[in-house]
Design a protein around this motif. Sequence first.
Motif, PDB file in Angstrom:
ATOM      1  N   LEU A  57     -24.619   7.192 -13.813  1.00  0.00           N
ATOM      2  CA  LEU A  57     -23.531   6.245 -12.985  1.00  0.00           C
ATOM      3  C   LEU A  57     -22.035   6.351 -13.237  1.00  0.00           C
ATOM      4  O   LEU A  57     -21.626   6.367 -14.431  1.00  0.00           O
ATOM      5  CB  LEU A  57     -24.018   5.119 -13.787  1.00  0.00           C
ATOM      6  CG  LEU A  57     -23.247   3.566 -13.156  1.00  0.00           C
ATOM      7  CD1 LEU A  57     -23.767   3.428 -11.745  1.00  0.00           C
ATOM      8  CD2 LEU A  57     -23.719   2.127 -13.278  1.00  0.00           C
ATOM      9  N   TYR A  58     -21.276   6.320 -11.882  1.00  0.00           N
ATOM     10  CA  TYR A  58     -20.003   6.258 -11.759  1.00  0.00           C
ATOM     11  C   TYR A  58     -19.684   5.572 -11.523  1.00  0.00           C
ATOM     12  O   TYR A  58     -19.937   4.783 -10.504  1.00  0.00           O
ATOM     13  CB  TYR A  58     -19.647   7.473 -11.056  1.00  0.00           C
ATOM     14  CG  TYR A  58     -19.829   8.693 -11.752  1.00  0.00           C
ATOM     15  CD1 TYR A  58     -19.236   9.653 -12.559  1.00  0.00           C
ATOM     16  CD2 TYR A  58     -20.833   9.723 -10.539  1.00  0.00           C
ATOM     17  CE1 TYR A  58     -19.099  11.220 -12.781  1.00  0.00           C
ATOM     18  CE2 TYR A  58     -21.932  10.865 -11.214  1.00  0.00           C
ATOM     19  CZ  TYR A  58     -20.634  11.357 -12.114  1.00  0.00           C
ATOM     20  OH  TYR A  58     -20.613  12.256 -12.654  1.00  0.00           O
ATOM     21  N   GLN A  59     -18.622   4.041 -11.676  1.00  0.00           N
ATOM     22  CA  GLN A  59     -18.418   2.784 -11.647  1.00  0.00           C
ATOM     23  C   GLN A  59     -16.674   3.392 -11.400  1.00  0.00           C
ATOM     24  O   GLN A  59     -16.041   4.554 -11.322  1.00  0.00           O
ATOM     25  CB  GLN A  59     -18.638   2.018 -12.869  1.00  0.00           C
ATOM     26  CG  GLN A  59     -19.799   1.347 -13.171  1.00  0.00           C
ATOM     27  CD  GLN A  59     -19.942   0.623 -13.405  1.00  0.00           C
ATOM     28  OE1 GLN A  59     -19.705   1.167 -15.314  1.00  0.00           O
ATOM     29  NE2 GLN A  59     -20.833   0.122 -13.876  1.00  0.00           N
ATOM     30  N   GLN A  60     -15.935   2.432 -10.743  1.00  0.00           N
ATOM     31  CA  GLN A  60     -14.662   1.980 -10.444  1.00  0.00           C
ATOM     32  C   GLN A  60     -14.148   2.812 -11.452  1.00  0.00           C
ATOM     33  O   GLN A  60     -13.743   2.827 -12.190  1.00  0.00           O
ATOM     34  CB  GLN A  60     -14.006   0.990  -9.668  1.00  0.00           C
ATOM     35  CG  GLN A  60     -13.090   0.897  -9.498  1.00  0.00           C
ATOM     36  CD  GLN A  60     -12.172  -0.302  -9.381  1.00  0.00           C
ATOM     37  OE1 GLN A  60     -12.786  -1.290  -8.672  1.00  0.00           O
ATOM     38  NE2 GLN A  60     -10.828  -0.444  -8.345  1.00  0.00           N
ATOM     39  N   ASP A  86     -22.052   4.183  -3.574  1.00  0.00           N
ATOM     40  CA  ASP A  86     -20.452   4.217  -3.544  1.00  0.00           C
ATOM     41  C   ASP A  86     -19.862   5.134  -3.195  1.00  0.00           C
ATOM     42  O   ASP A  86     -20.847   6.501  -3.938  1.00  0.00           O
ATOM     43  CB  ASP A  86     -19.391   3.438  -4.603  1.00  0.00           C
ATOM     44  CG  ASP A  86     -19.403   2.233  -4.328  1.00  0.00           C
ATOM     45  OD1 ASP A  86     -19.903   1.376  -3.350  1.00  0.00           O
ATOM     46  OD2 ASP A  86     -18.470   1.528  -5.163  1.00  0.00           O
ATOM     47  N   VAL A 128     -14.256   7.470  -7.133  1.00  0.00           N
ATOM     48  CA  VAL A 128     -15.518   6.840  -6.600  1.00  0.00           C
ATOM     49  C   VAL A 128     -14.532   5.617  -5.803  1.00  0.00           C
ATOM     50  O   VAL A 128     -13.705   4.860  -6.412  1.00  0.00           O
ATOM     51  CB  VAL A 128     -16.158   6.035  -7.920  1.00  0.00           C
ATOM     52  CG1 VAL A 128     -16.970   4.959  -7.636  1.00  0.00           C
ATOM     53  CG2 VAL A 128     -17.265   6.525  -8.773  1.00  0.00           C
ATOM     54  N   ALA A 130     -14.667   2.632  -4.489  1.00  0.00           N
ATOM     55  CA  ALA A 130     -15.100   1.326  -5.133  1.00  0.00           C
ATOM     56  C   ALA A 130     -15.630   0.138  -4.361  1.00  0.00           C
ATOM     57  O   ALA A 130     -15.034   0.125  -3.024  1.00  0.00           O
ATOM     58  CB  ALA A 130     -14.256   0.147  -6.117  1.00  0.00           C
ATOM     59  N   GLY A 140     -20.456   0.940  -7.648  1.00  0.00           N
ATOM     60  CA  GLY A 140     -20.733   2.294  -8.643  1.00  0.00           C
ATOM     61  C   GLY A 140     -21.407   2.883  -7.287  1.00  0.00           C
ATOM     62  O   GLY A 140     -22.343   3.013  -6.828  1.00  0.00           O
ATOM     63  N   ARG A 141     -21.785   4.735  -8.155  1.00  0.00           N
ATOM     64  CA  ARG A 141     -22.377   5.590  -7.558  1.00  0.00           C
ATOM     65  C   ARG A 141     -22.802   6.054  -8.333  1.00  0.00           C
ATOM     66  O   ARG A 141     -22.881   6.762  -9.883  1.00  0.00           O
ATOM     67  CB  ARG A 141     -21.245   6.593  -7.538  1.00  0.00           C
ATOM     68  CG  ARG A 141     -22.013   7.403  -6.668  1.00  0.00           C
ATOM     69  CD  ARG A 141     -20.771   9.149  -6.176  1.00  0.00           C
ATOM     70  NE  ARG A 141     -21.270  10.352  -5.953  1.00  0.00           N
ATOM     71  CZ  ARG A 141     -21.048  11.086  -6.548  1.00  0.00           C
ATOM     72  NH1 ARG A 141     -20.879  10.978  -7.383  1.00  0.00           N
ATOM     73  NH2 ARG A 141     -21.143  12.278  -5.534  1.00  0.00           N
TER      74      ARG A 141
END
Length: 153
Positions: A57-60, A86, A128, A130, A140-141
Amino acid sequence: MTNLGSLGWVSDQAGYRYQATHPVTGLPWPAIPQALLDIWAAVSGYAPLPQACLVNLYQQGAKMGLHRDENEEDRDAPVVSISLGDSAIFRLGGPERSGPTTSLKLTSGDVVVLGGSSRHFYHGIDRVLAGSSSLVQGGGRINLTMRVVRRPG
């Protein structure tokens, strides 16, 4: 970060490696769902099924620097990556870290296959984007990366 499949990618104080069990619980990783194996079969051009599916999980603000996937025994097998949520800016280089790169926008549902000569290309995520999708609660992605780790047989 978590894993699916008979092997999982682990990063801890002992280093980076693939192993058959969760480092904390000691339990095997859950199986790779058939829907993901179907995607592998449709796009990989490689008969052996993946043994590992890394779930990130990739967040902002998250990034992943240029790197090559080099920890697998079977380096002829492609790497198949599925983007959900995202959008992200993906950077693809060549076989040399210092070579030229190209940026691509990956959106939810995009699949990237690094196979053949591109299997050994440097790649990473610049950022990412957002709020570009509402798929992931909280934003997130999610990236699902499938790999054949050990050579068949």
